[in-house]
Design a protein around this motif. Structure first.
Motif, PDB file in Angstrom:
ATOM      1  N   VAL A  33       0.836  -1.205   0.000  1.00 21.82           N
ATOM      2  CA  VAL A  33       0.000   0.000   0.000  1.00 21.82           C
ATOM      3  C   VAL A  33       0.867   1.249   0.000  1.00 21.82           C
ATOM      4  N   SER A  34       1.938   1.276   0.770  1.00 20.43           N
ATOM      5  CA  SER A  34       2.819   2.445   0.825  1.00 20.43           C
ATOM      6  C   SER A  34       3.480   2.703  -0.527  1.00 20.43           C
ATOM      7  N   THR A  36       2.417   1.748  -3.504  1.00 20.88           N
ATOM      8  CA  THR A  36       1.397   2.129  -4.477  1.00 20.88           C
ATOM      9  C   THR A  36       0.931   3.562  -4.257  1.00 20.88           C
TER      10      THR A  36
END
Length: 133
Positions: A33-34, A36
């Motif tokens: 997530v980080s 992306t």
């Protein structure tokens, strides 16, 4: 018989790894997530300064600076060789602690290790990796 063994031990053995699996999945999810979000949300203002070489806030110049300037690559190569051989020598400490327990097998292994490091050192020396010219 096999069913009894599986029923007795498999549930408790695998459930003890559940927190570890959960932590690894959470870490992988956070990393994904980080990365992306950084690519999607981050600024995309490219300019010439971002592609220039950065040297501690000083404008790079083609002329050598009096009293300083760039450090030769040989300095970094010598430093890396020192670190490499220093780390290899750290492996001798466990042998020194347990030399009595290892016996002849340990002595043979350490002699082979020191010979390998010696050959590597001779190779680097022969190739001129230790010259300061």
């Amino acid at each position: 018989m096999v069913g009894d063994v599986l029923a007795q031990g498999s549930g408790s053995d695998l459930s003890s790894y559940l927190p570890l699996v959960f932590l690894l999945a959470l870490g992988a999810l956070f990393a994904g997530v980080s990365a992306t979000l950084g690519a999607l949300v981050g600024p995309k203002r490219y300019n010439k300064a971002k592609y220039e070489a950065y040297e501690c806030g000083i404008e790079p110049s083609p002329q050598p600076v009096v009293g300083g300037g760039r450090v030769p690559v040989a300095y970094y190569l010598t430093a890396m060789l020192f670190i490499l051989f220093d780390i290899e020598m750290v492996f001798l400490y466990p042998f020194a602690v347990s030399a009595d327990a290892l016996g002849v097998f340990g002595v043979v292994e350490i002699v082979l290790f020191i010979a390998t490091v010696g050959f590597a050192y001779a190779y680097v020396w022969r190739r001129g990796g230790l010259d300061w010219n």
